[in-house]
Design a protein around this motif. Structure first.
Motif, PDB file in Angstrom:
ATOM      1  N   ASP A 127      12.187  37.915  31.937  1.00  0.00           N
ATOM      2  CA  ASP A 127      12.328  38.530  33.057  1.00  0.00           C
ATOM      3  C   ASP A 127      12.079  39.966  32.838  1.00  0.00           C
ATOM      4  O   ASP A 127      13.364  40.365  32.800  1.00  0.00           O
ATOM      5  N   PRO A 128      11.157  40.932  33.180  1.00  0.00           N
ATOM      6  CA  PRO A 128      11.161  42.502  33.076  1.00  0.00           C
ATOM      7  C   PRO A 128      12.288  42.752  33.634  1.00  0.00           C
ATOM      8  O   PRO A 128      12.723  44.010  33.259  1.00  0.00           O
ATOM      9  N   ALA A 129      12.333  42.219  34.847  1.00  0.00           N
ATOM     10  CA  ALA A 129      12.871  43.628  35.662  1.00  0.00           C
ATOM     11  C   ALA A 129      14.719  43.490  35.088  1.00  0.00           C
ATOM     12  O   ALA A 129      14.953  44.836  35.302  1.00  0.00           O
ATOM     13  N   ARG A 130      14.459  42.072  35.374  1.00  0.00           N
ATOM     14  CA  ARG A 130      15.972  42.198  35.338  1.00  0.00           C
ATOM     15  C   ARG A 130      16.317  43.166  33.447  1.00  0.00           C
ATOM     16  O   ARG A 130      17.172  43.541  33.323  1.00  0.00           O
ATOM     17  N   ARG A 131      15.778  42.529  32.291  1.00  0.00           N
ATOM     18  CA  ARG A 131      15.361  42.929  31.046  1.00  0.00           C
ATOM     19  C   ARG A 131      15.555  44.583  31.046  1.00  0.00           C
ATOM     20  O   ARG A 131      17.173  45.899  31.230  1.00  0.00           O
ATOM     21  N   ILE A 132      15.265  44.986  32.302  1.00  0.00           N
ATOM     22  CA  ILE A 132      14.839  46.958  32.075  1.00  0.00           C
ATOM     23  C   ILE A 132      15.938  47.225  33.673  1.00  0.00           C
ATOM     24  O   ILE A 132      16.757  48.766  32.965  1.00  0.00           O
ATOM     25  N   ALA A 133      16.574  46.219  34.176  1.00  0.00           N
ATOM     26  CA  ALA A 133      17.866  46.538  34.741  1.00  0.00           C
ATOM     27  C   ALA A 133      18.040  46.501  34.164  1.00  0.00           C
ATOM     28  O   ALA A 133      19.713  47.771  34.508  1.00  0.00           O
ATOM     29  N   TYR A 134      19.396  45.856  32.773  1.00  0.00           N
ATOM     30  CA  TYR A 134      20.365  46.163  32.109  1.00  0.00           C
ATOM     31  C   TYR A 134      19.429  47.151  31.118  1.00  0.00           C
ATOM     32  O   TYR A 134      21.558  48.235  30.479  1.00  0.00           O
ATOM     33  N   ALA A 135      19.165  47.607  30.744  1.00  0.00           N
ATOM     34  CA  ALA A 135      18.620  48.866  29.887  1.00  0.00           C
ATOM     35  C   ALA A 135      19.225  50.347  31.093  1.00  0.00           C
ATOM     36  O   ALA A 135      19.835  50.881  30.579  1.00  0.00           O
ATOM     37  N   ALA A 136      18.464  50.078  32.414  1.00  0.00           N
ATOM     38  CA  ALA A 136      18.950  51.449  33.468  1.00  0.00           C
ATOM     39  C   ALA A 136      20.766  51.404  33.837  1.00  0.00           C
ATOM     40  O   ALA A 136      21.141  52.587  34.069  1.00  0.00           O
ATOM     41  N   ALA A 137      20.849  50.506  34.107  1.00  0.00           N
ATOM     42  CA  ALA A 137      23.032  50.211  33.762  1.00  0.00           C
ATOM     43  C   ALA A 137      23.232  50.519  32.827  1.00  0.00           C
ATOM     44  O   ALA A 137      24.857  51.724  32.551  1.00  0.00           O
ATOM     45  N   GLY A 138      22.910  49.828  31.074  1.00  0.00           N
ATOM     46  CA  GLY A 138      23.726  51.315  30.428  1.00  0.00           C
ATOM     47  C   GLY A 138      23.325  52.706  30.045  1.00  0.00           C
ATOM     48  O   GLY A 138      24.155  53.590  29.809  1.00  0.00           O
ATOM     49  N   GLU A 139      22.443  53.271  30.715  1.00  0.00           N
ATOM     50  CA  GLU A 139      21.700  54.970  30.125  1.00  0.00           C
ATOM     51  C   GLU A 139      23.174  55.332  31.624  1.00  0.00           C
ATOM     52  O   GLU A 139      23.019  56.458  31.696  1.00  0.00           O
ATOM     53  N   LEU A 140      22.989  54.857  32.280  1.00  0.00           N
ATOM     54  CA  LEU A 140      24.087  55.328  33.458  1.00  0.00           C
ATOM     55  C   LEU A 140      25.062  55.085  33.477  1.00  0.00           C
ATOM     56  O   LEU A 140      25.830  56.313  33.766  1.00  0.00           O
ATOM     57  N   ARG A 141      25.763  54.214  32.613  1.00  0.00           N
ATOM     58  CA  ARG A 141      27.414  54.508  32.347  1.00  0.00           C
ATOM     59  C   ARG A 141      27.293  55.046  31.397  1.00  0.00           C
ATOM     60  O   ARG A 141      28.216  56.387  31.372  1.00  0.00           O
ATOM     61  N   ARG A 142      26.356  55.176  30.724  1.00  0.00           N
ATOM     62  CA  ARG A 142      26.463  56.749  29.240  1.00  0.00           C
ATOM     63  C   ARG A 142      26.739  58.187  30.367  1.00  0.00           C
ATOM     64  O   ARG A 142      27.166  59.373  29.750  1.00  0.00           O
ATOM     65  N   ALA A 143      25.639  57.956  31.290  1.00  0.00           N
ATOM     66  CA  ALA A 143      26.002  59.245  31.904  1.00  0.00           C
ATOM     67  C   ALA A 143      26.683  59.521  33.342  1.00  0.00           C
ATOM     68  O   ALA A 143      26.728  60.205  33.895  1.00  0.00           O
ATOM     69  N   GLY A 144      27.561  58.817  33.387  1.00  0.00           N
ATOM     70  CA  GLY A 144      29.003  58.801  33.546  1.00  0.00           C
ATOM     71  C   GLY A 144      28.785  57.810  35.334  1.00  0.00           C
ATOM     72  O   GLY A 144      29.844  58.309  36.251  1.00  0.00           O
ATOM     73  N   VAL A 145      28.195  57.056  35.424  1.00  0.00           N
ATOM     74  CA  VAL A 145      27.798  55.885  36.386  1.00  0.00           C
ATOM     75  C   VAL A 145      28.548  55.137  36.576  1.00  0.00           C
ATOM     76  O   VAL A 145      28.395  53.719  35.483  1.00  0.00           O
ATOM     77  N   PRO A 146      29.086  54.853  37.148  1.00  0.00           N
ATOM     78  CA  PRO A 146      29.986  53.053  37.178  1.00  0.00           C
ATOM     79  C   PRO A 146      28.601  52.288  37.494  1.00  0.00           C
ATOM     80  O   PRO A 146      28.909  51.761  39.221  1.00  0.00           O
ATOM     81  N   ALA A 147      27.674  52.195  36.795  1.00  0.00           N
ATOM     82  CA  ALA A 147      27.309  50.578  36.824  1.00  0.00           C
ATOM     83  C   ALA A 147      27.206  49.811  36.398  1.00  0.00           C
ATOM     84  O   ALA A 147      27.385  48.990  34.784  1.00  0.00           O
ATOM     85  N   ARG A 148      26.657  49.209  36.914  1.00  0.00           N
ATOM     86  CA  ARG A 148      26.158  47.133  36.558  1.00  0.00           C
ATOM     87  C   ARG A 148      25.095  46.562  37.018  1.00  0.00           C
ATOM     88  O   ARG A 148      24.625  46.358  38.351  1.00  0.00           O
ATOM     89  N   VAL A 149      24.887  45.523  36.235  1.00  0.00           N
ATOM     90  CA  VAL A 149      24.136  45.100  37.100  1.00  0.00           C
ATOM     91  C   VAL A 149      24.084  43.748  37.430  1.00  0.00           C
ATOM     92  O   VAL A 149      25.010  42.607  36.720  1.00  0.00           O
ATOM     93  N   LEU A 150      24.171  43.157  38.595  1.00  0.00           N
ATOM     94  CA  LEU A 150      23.568  42.276  39.563  1.00  0.00           C
ATOM     95  C   LEU A 150      22.451  41.272  39.496  1.00  0.00           C
ATOM     96  O   LEU A 150      22.464  41.348  40.771  1.00  0.00           O
ATOM     97  N   PRO A 151      22.965  40.458  38.737  1.00  0.00           N
ATOM     98  CA  PRO A 151      21.457  39.205  39.540  1.00  0.00           C
ATOM     99  C   PRO A 151      22.049  39.023  41.066  1.00  0.00           C
ATOM    100  O   PRO A 151      21.917  36.924  40.128  1.00  0.00           O
ATOM    101  N   ALA A 152      22.050  38.661  42.077  1.00  0.00           N
ATOM    102  CA  ALA A 152      21.653  37.985  42.615  1.00  0.00           C
ATOM    103  C   ALA A 152      21.075  37.250  43.572  1.00  0.00           C
ATOM    104  O   ALA A 152      21.416  36.625  44.933  1.00  0.00           O
ATOM    105  N   LEU A 153      20.097  37.626  43.432  1.00  0.00           N
ATOM    106  CA  LEU A 153      18.724  36.936  44.031  1.00  0.00           C
ATOM    107  C   LEU A 153      18.345  36.049  43.645  1.00  0.00           C
ATOM    108  O   LEU A 153      18.587  35.999  41.805  1.00  0.00           O
ATOM    109  N   ARG A 154      18.269  35.212  43.554  1.00  0.00           N
ATOM    110  CA  ARG A 154      17.017  33.508  43.960  1.00  0.00           C
ATOM    111  C   ARG A 154      16.141  33.790  44.796  1.00  0.00           C
ATOM    112  O   ARG A 154      15.994  34.139  45.500  1.00  0.00           O
ATOM    113  N   GLN A 155      14.676  32.931  43.584  1.00  0.00           N
ATOM    114  CA  GLN A 155      14.090  32.401  43.955  1.00  0.00           C
ATOM    115  C   GLN A 155      14.143  30.692  44.967  1.00  0.00           C
ATOM    116  O   GLN A 155      14.428  29.508  44.583  1.00  0.00           O
ATOM    117  N   ARG A 156      13.751  30.559  46.317  1.00  0.00           N
ATOM    118  CA  ARG A 156      14.172  29.301  46.987  1.00  0.00           C
ATOM    119  C   ARG A 156      13.426  28.888  47.212  1.00  0.00           C
ATOM    120  O   ARG A 156      13.052  27.030  48.256  1.00  0.00           O
TER     121      ARG A 156
END
Length: 297
Positions: A127-156
């Motif tokens: 899932d491209p968007a999820r993979r990029i989101a995890y990379a972005a969260a890591g980048e934000l944490r390294r900059a001091g932003v308390p970020a994490r990925v929450l894959p909360a959405l599903r297709q119904r």
């Protein structure tokens, strides 16, 4: 085994630059500059779908940026998730800076990726968007932003392939397609929610994702007496901005309108001159060039 070995070799020994094809590099310096060298901008598609939150993008979807996103999404160049995540992190920071949310101090930043269609995930193997989101969260944490990925959405339900559909057809195709996964409502209420995706063209996917988050949080609020006992997140705004609709923002009138429409009223004092309201925002790596026209005077 062949797919596994290809993924491993792409990570260790990239064959070529994802943007321009220069050999033996994940993404060359010039293409990195195209991707994340400029300050992220507020973007808005035309026409703009109702309920679309404020969206910030790192780059225009053209030339090397387009090639980079397609290489990651369609050709499985997984090593590109690093530079793409860095670009997305910049857009997230811009979005958070533009949205003045009360009670935001100390609350984690929750990156909620827009999910791809199930058959697309199966075909691509990720899932491209999820993979990029995890990379972005890591980048934000390294900059001091308390970020994490929450894959909360599903297709119904299944949706049609979006390619070849215009903006109205995409809205119809995605209407009601997303929902918040069981158990994620309370988690959403605990942080500052940023919807994230790799690309915005018509804004239909982000508008549908925003609808699903708002609907779940409101339906589960104690004031409604239905669903779980989650509290309504202060960081979520429930509808179009009053400024955008050209309506006056007098408190009693808004409260009456909120009761009539079945939605909670806009928090008093929320809002800004350009229509960015306290709450839900979105960030993408790239947006169609036309969406950047909002920044021209």
């Amino acid at each position: 085994m062949r797919d596994w070995w290809q993924n491993l070799t792409d990570l260790v020994l990239p064959a070529e630059c994802g943007g321009c094809g220069r050999p033996r590099t994940v993404l060359c310096a010039r293409c990195r500059t195209e991707l994340s060298g400029a300050a992220p901008c507020r973007v808005r598609p035309v026409p703009e779908p109702a309920g679309l939150p404020a969206v910030h993008a790192a780059a225009r979807y053209a030339d090397e940026v387009r090639a980079t996103l397609l290489a990651h999404k369609e050709r499985g160049a997984l090593a590109l998730s690093g530079p793409l995540g860095e670009a997305l992190a910049g857009a997230v920071r811009a979005g958070l800076g533009a949205v003045r949310a009360p009670c935001a101090g100390g609350r984690p930043v929750l990156l909620v990726p827009v999910p791809s269609a199930r058959r697309a995930v199966r075909a691509r193997g990720h899932d491209p968007a999820r993979r990029i989101a995890y990379a972005a969260a890591g980048e934000l944490r390294r900059a001091g932003v308390p970020a994490r990925v929450l894959p909360a959405l599903r297709q119904r339900r299944d949706v049609a392939d979006q390619s070849g559909l215009d903006s109205r057809q995409r809205l119809a195709n995605l209407a009601g397609a997303l929902t918040v996964a069981p158990g994620c409502g309370r988690l959403l209420s605990a942080g500052r929610v940023v919807l994230v995706d790799d690309l915005m063209t018509t804004g239909a996917s982000l508008a549908e994702a925003a609808r699903a988050v708002r609907a779940r949080s409101w339906a589960g609020s104690p004031d409604r007496g239905v669903g779980s006992s989650i509290s309504m997140p202060a960081s979520v705004y429930w509808g179009e901005t009053w400024e955008r609709r050209g309506e006056q923002r007098n408190g009693p009138a808004q409260q009456r309108a909120g009761r009539r429409s079945g939605r909670p009223p806009v928090t008093a004092g929320a809002g800004s001159a350009d229509g960015i309201i306290d709450g839900l925002c979105a960030a993408v790596v790239a947006a169609s060039p036309d969406a950047f026209e909002i920044n021209r005077n």
